[in-house]
Design an enzyme around this catalytic site. Structure first.
Site, PDB file in Angstrom:
ATOM      1  N   HIS A   8       0.821  -1.217   0.000  1.00 39.71           N
ATOM      2  CA  HIS A   8       0.000   0.000   0.000  1.00 39.71           C
ATOM      3  C   HIS A   8       0.856   1.269   0.000  1.00 39.71           C
ATOM      4  O   HIS A   8       0.332   2.375  -0.033  1.00 39.71           O
ATOM      5  CB  HIS A   8      -0.927   0.027   1.220  1.00 39.71           C
ATOM      6  CG  HIS A   8      -2.050  -0.967   1.168  1.00 39.71           C
ATOM      7  ND1 HIS A   8      -1.854  -2.311   1.392  1.00 39.71           N
ATOM      8  CD2 HIS A   8      -3.362  -0.814   0.914  1.00 39.71           C
ATOM      9  CE1 HIS A   8      -3.012  -2.946   1.290  1.00 39.71           C
ATOM     10  NE2 HIS A   8      -3.941  -2.069   0.993  1.00 39.71           N
ATOM     11  N   GLY A   9       2.174   1.116   0.025  1.00 38.07           N
ATOM     12  CA  GLY A   9       3.088   2.255   0.050  1.00 38.07           C
ATOM     13  C   GLY A   9       2.881   3.282  -1.057  1.00 38.07           C
ATOM     14  O   GLY A   9       3.082   4.480  -0.837  1.00 38.07           O
TER      15      GLY A   9
END
Length: 194
Positions: free
Chosen positions: A113-114
């Site tokens: 999800h970075g």
């Protein structure tokens, strides 16, 4: 040698809710290659790691991101977890710090999800990126090209989808950090933020 990070300082930017293995494994890879990792966050103290939805360990913050400058580092790692990048993308100092790495052409590794923080920084346009599948629409809406691959390298930007991809991700970030600045990273960023 491309895998030698001796004398290189690598920023790890994370907040509460970081996926623990996505912080620990790249950290170990940087150390094993001779690099110096440093944990930055939006607040001093500790951040809470998670093993998916379960509490993991806490990690001491070396420095608040508001007190840091991208010029002091040779690369950046943005681990995932759901809450972590959501906290980061809501913090102007964190977003500006991330954008600076792209503007300076420095290598960046991002997983899971970075990429939410990359989207918020306005630097996803024109870039080929992979991520956790639910970020596909966010990346495409930001002008990025989303692909479903274990690891993707786009002019110094390394991205992977999930913890299972960590061996390939760690190998590739060490290689890219070892290569140093990428002029094409800065050029693509300048085109994206126009």
């Amino acid at each position: 040698m491309a895998n030698d990070l001796q004398g290189k300082k690598i920023a790890f930017l994370a907040a509460d809710g970081v996926e623990q293995v996505e912080l620990i494994e790249p950290w170990k890879a940087v150390e094993a290659a001779g690099g110096e990792p440093e944990l930055l966050s939006i607040e001093a103290g500790e951040i809470q790691g998670f093993n998916h939805l379960d509490h993991g360990d806490t990690f001491p913050v070396d420095r608040e991101v508001a007190q840091a400058d991208a010029s002091e580092y040779d690369g950046l790692v943005l681990p995932g977890g759901v809450a972590n990048p959501d906290f980061l993308r809501g913090d102007a100092n964190a977003v500006g710090f991330v954008r600076s790495f792209f503007e300076q052409g420095k290598p960046v590794g991002v997983i899971c999800h970075g990429p939410w923080t990359i989207v918020e920084a306005g630097v996803a346009k024109g870039r080929t990126i992979t991520s956790w599948p639910t970020l596909r629409t966010d990346i495409e809406n930001a002008g990025g090209n989303w692909v479903d691959e274990e690891v993707v390298v786009d002019a110094g930007l390394v991205s992977s989808r999930k913890p299972d991809d960590l061996p390939a991700f760690c190998s590739k970030i060490v290689e890219e950090f070892g290569e140093g600045e990428h002029a094409e990273q800065a050029e693509k960023t300048a085109a994206a933020v126009r």
